[in-house]
Write a protein that holds these residues in place. Structure first.
Motif, PDB file in Angstrom:
ATOM      1  N   MET A 126       0.856  -1.202   0.000  1.00 38.67           N
ATOM      2  CA  MET A 126       0.000   0.000   0.000  1.00 38.67           C
ATOM      3  C   MET A 126       0.886   1.245   0.000  1.00 38.67           C
ATOM      4  O   MET A 126       1.661   1.448   0.926  1.00 38.67           O
ATOM      5  CB  MET A 126      -0.900  -0.018   1.248  1.00 38.67           C
ATOM      6  N   ASP A 127       0.770   2.044  -1.015  1.00 33.78           N
ATOM      7  CA  ASP A 127       1.586   3.249  -1.100  1.00 33.78           C
ATOM      8  C   ASP A 127       1.071   4.326  -0.144  1.00 33.78           C
ATOM      9  O   ASP A 127      -0.117   4.362   0.184  1.00 33.78           O
ATOM     10  CB  ASP A 127       1.561   3.813  -2.524  1.00 33.78           C
ATOM     11  N   GLU A 128       1.965   5.197   0.252  1.00 33.23           N
ATOM     12  CA  GLU A 128       1.637   6.376   1.067  1.00 33.23           C
ATOM     13  C   GLU A 128       1.061   6.012   2.434  1.00 33.23           C
ATOM     14  O   GLU A 128       0.404   6.845   3.068  1.00 33.23           O
ATOM     15  CB  GLU A 128       0.666   7.308   0.321  1.00 33.23           C
ATOM     16  N   ALA A 129       1.297   4.805   2.901  1.00 32.37           N
ATOM     17  CA  ALA A 129       0.792   4.409   4.214  1.00 32.37           C
ATOM     18  C   ALA A 129       1.684   4.975   5.312  1.00 32.37           C
ATOM     19  O   ALA A 129       2.903   5.092   5.151  1.00 32.37           O
ATOM     20  CB  ALA A 129       0.730   2.893   4.324  1.00 32.37           C
ATOM     21  N   PRO A 184       6.302   7.036   7.945  1.00 28.52           N
ATOM     22  CA  PRO A 184       5.881   6.393   6.702  1.00 28.52           C
ATOM     23  C   PRO A 184       6.293   4.921   6.725  1.00 28.52           C
ATOM     24  O   PRO A 184       7.282   4.559   7.362  1.00 28.52           O
ATOM     25  CB  PRO A 184       6.651   7.154   5.615  1.00 28.52           C
ATOM     26  N   GLU A 212       6.844   3.109   3.886  1.00 30.42           N
ATOM     27  CA  GLU A 212       7.747   2.813   2.778  1.00 30.42           C
ATOM     28  C   GLU A 212       9.185   2.970   3.242  1.00 30.42           C
ATOM     29  O   GLU A 212       9.499   3.851   4.037  1.00 30.42           O
ATOM     30  CB  GLU A 212       7.476   3.762   1.605  1.00 30.42           C
ATOM     31  N   SER A 213      10.069   2.108   2.746  1.00 29.03           N
ATOM     32  CA  SER A 213      11.465   2.166   3.168  1.00 29.03           C
ATOM     33  C   SER A 213      12.175   3.336   2.491  1.00 29.03           C
ATOM     34  O   SER A 213      11.721   3.858   1.471  1.00 29.03           O
ATOM     35  CB  SER A 213      12.176   0.855   2.839  1.00 29.03           C
ATOM     36  N   ARG A 273      15.234   8.820   5.889  1.00 26.49           N
ATOM     37  CA  ARG A 273      14.290   9.905   6.170  1.00 26.49           C
ATOM     38  C   ARG A 273      14.827  10.847   7.245  1.00 26.49           C
ATOM     39  O   ARG A 273      15.400  10.409   8.225  1.00 26.49           O
ATOM     40  CB  ARG A 273      12.969   9.335   6.682  1.00 26.49           C
ATOM     41  N   GLY A 293       6.687  12.314   4.381  1.00 24.55           N
ATOM     42  CA  GLY A 293       7.915  11.535   4.281  1.00 24.55           C
ATOM     43  C   GLY A 293       8.880  11.671   5.433  1.00 24.55           C
ATOM     44  O   GLY A 293      10.035  11.228   5.342  1.00 24.55           O
TER      45      GLY A 293
END
Lengths: 247, 87
Positions: A1-4, A27, A29-30, A33, A60
């Protein structure tokens, strides 16, 4: 799932190693950051502050807001906690620095942390963001209409807060300032004084004062909300952080 | 703005909070941002019993004109009675 993103309450080591709670969002996503510490306003670590933390995560960042009132009111509702903290005199400056430092350490310890961390605060938190950036290794600071960075604080406050003019030579990172022209604390004269002091100290800073806006123009659920200023302000915040934390 | 200004005083009496009636021992009065009222600033009053925890609180957020009228009404009522002066 993107942007989770994932968000919730964590325990961190605050000033003096005290265990305090904080609201953290990240976020899923790896990727490397940067982090943002969000200093809540006097009404406490409330729903609005948590929304701001999640907004940074959605953009992000690792983001965290330490509960500055945890010691006075562990587990209390934000408004009750704010009342308890006020009745006991508010948050001492040294404790604020320690709690923000603990929150920044928590962010830097995330496995994917880039190591760069910024701090942002609104209202009383605006002053505290500048305070933290004068004492902690931060890479960016954002002051949204913080009163008494310069100027004369009121007499009679249970804890005598001071302005930060003597500490400004220690400011260790670029400062973004967002203010309202109709605000009295800080007034345009005070932000002009701060502007001149920072220029004199050779400190990188970028100030914007919005006409038609007063105090708390970012607060979407208050009559003070000014959408033009708030939308432009958010744009400036993320452009500033992109330059200072992601470059 | 956050005014920071706060008056604190000890009080003797009772108030009804979220958990029902309780003794109140402390009061804070301040003109600052409300948590709920749709105004930039309100006159806020907290009646507290710190021994019972932060939730032991009766809270008011009044528009300044209302707060002034309330204060005058209180003084008017008290003037009608013989109230001992503060110790």
């Amino acid at each position: 799932m993107d942007e989770a993103i994932r968000a919730g309450v964590v325990e961190i080591a605050g000033h003096g190693g005290d265990p305090i709670r904080a609201y953290f969002a990240e976020p899923l996503e790896s990727g490397s950051r940067p982090g943002m510490v969000v200093i809540h306003h006097m009404p406490g670590l409330d729903r609005q502050t948590k929304e701001t933390v999640r907004r940074f995560a959605a953009q992000g960042y690792f983001a965290i807001s330490p509960n500055l009132y945890w010691r006075e009111a562990p587990g209390a509702e934000p408004d009750d906690a704010a009342a308890a903290a006020r009745a006991r005199g508010g948050v001492p400056d040294d404790r604020l620095v320690g709690d923000v430092g603990g929150a920044a350490d928590f962010l830097r310890a995330r496995p994917l942390a880039s190591g760069k961390v910024g701090v942002i605060g609104y209202c009383s938190g605006g002053r505290q963001a500048v305070l933290a950036a004068c004492h902690l290794p931060m890479q960016a600071a954002v002051d949204c209409y913080g009163a008494f960075v310069v100027g004369q604080p009121p007499e009679g406050f249970p804890i005598p807060i001071s302005n930060l003019t003597a500490q400004l030579p220690n400011l260790g990172c670029p400062l973004l300032g967002l203010f309202g022209e109709d605000d009295q604390h800080p007034s345009p004269a005070e932000t002009a004084e701060l502007d001149a002091l920072l220029t004199g100290h050779g400190k990188e800073h970028d100030f914007t004062t919005y006409p038609g806006a007063g105090h708390a123009f970012f607060a979407v659920d208050r009559p003070s909300y000014r959408p033009e200023a708030a939308v432009d302000g958010w744009g400036r915040i993320f452009a500033f952080l992109g330059r200072t934390l992601e470059g | 703005m956050c005014t920071y200004l706060t008056k604190r005083l000890g009080v003797a009496g009772s108030g009804k909070g979220a958990a029902g009636w309780m003794r109140v021992t402390d009061a804070t009065v301040y003109l600052d941002h409300p948590a709920h009222a749709p105004a930039d600033h309100t006159l806020n009053i907290d009646l507290l019993n710190p021994d019972l925890g932060p939730a032991a609180r009766v809270a008011l957020e009044l528009e300044p004109r209302s707060a002034r009228e309330l204060a005058e009404a209180i003084l008017e009522m008290l003037a009608a009675e013989t109230v001992p002066p503060a110790a």
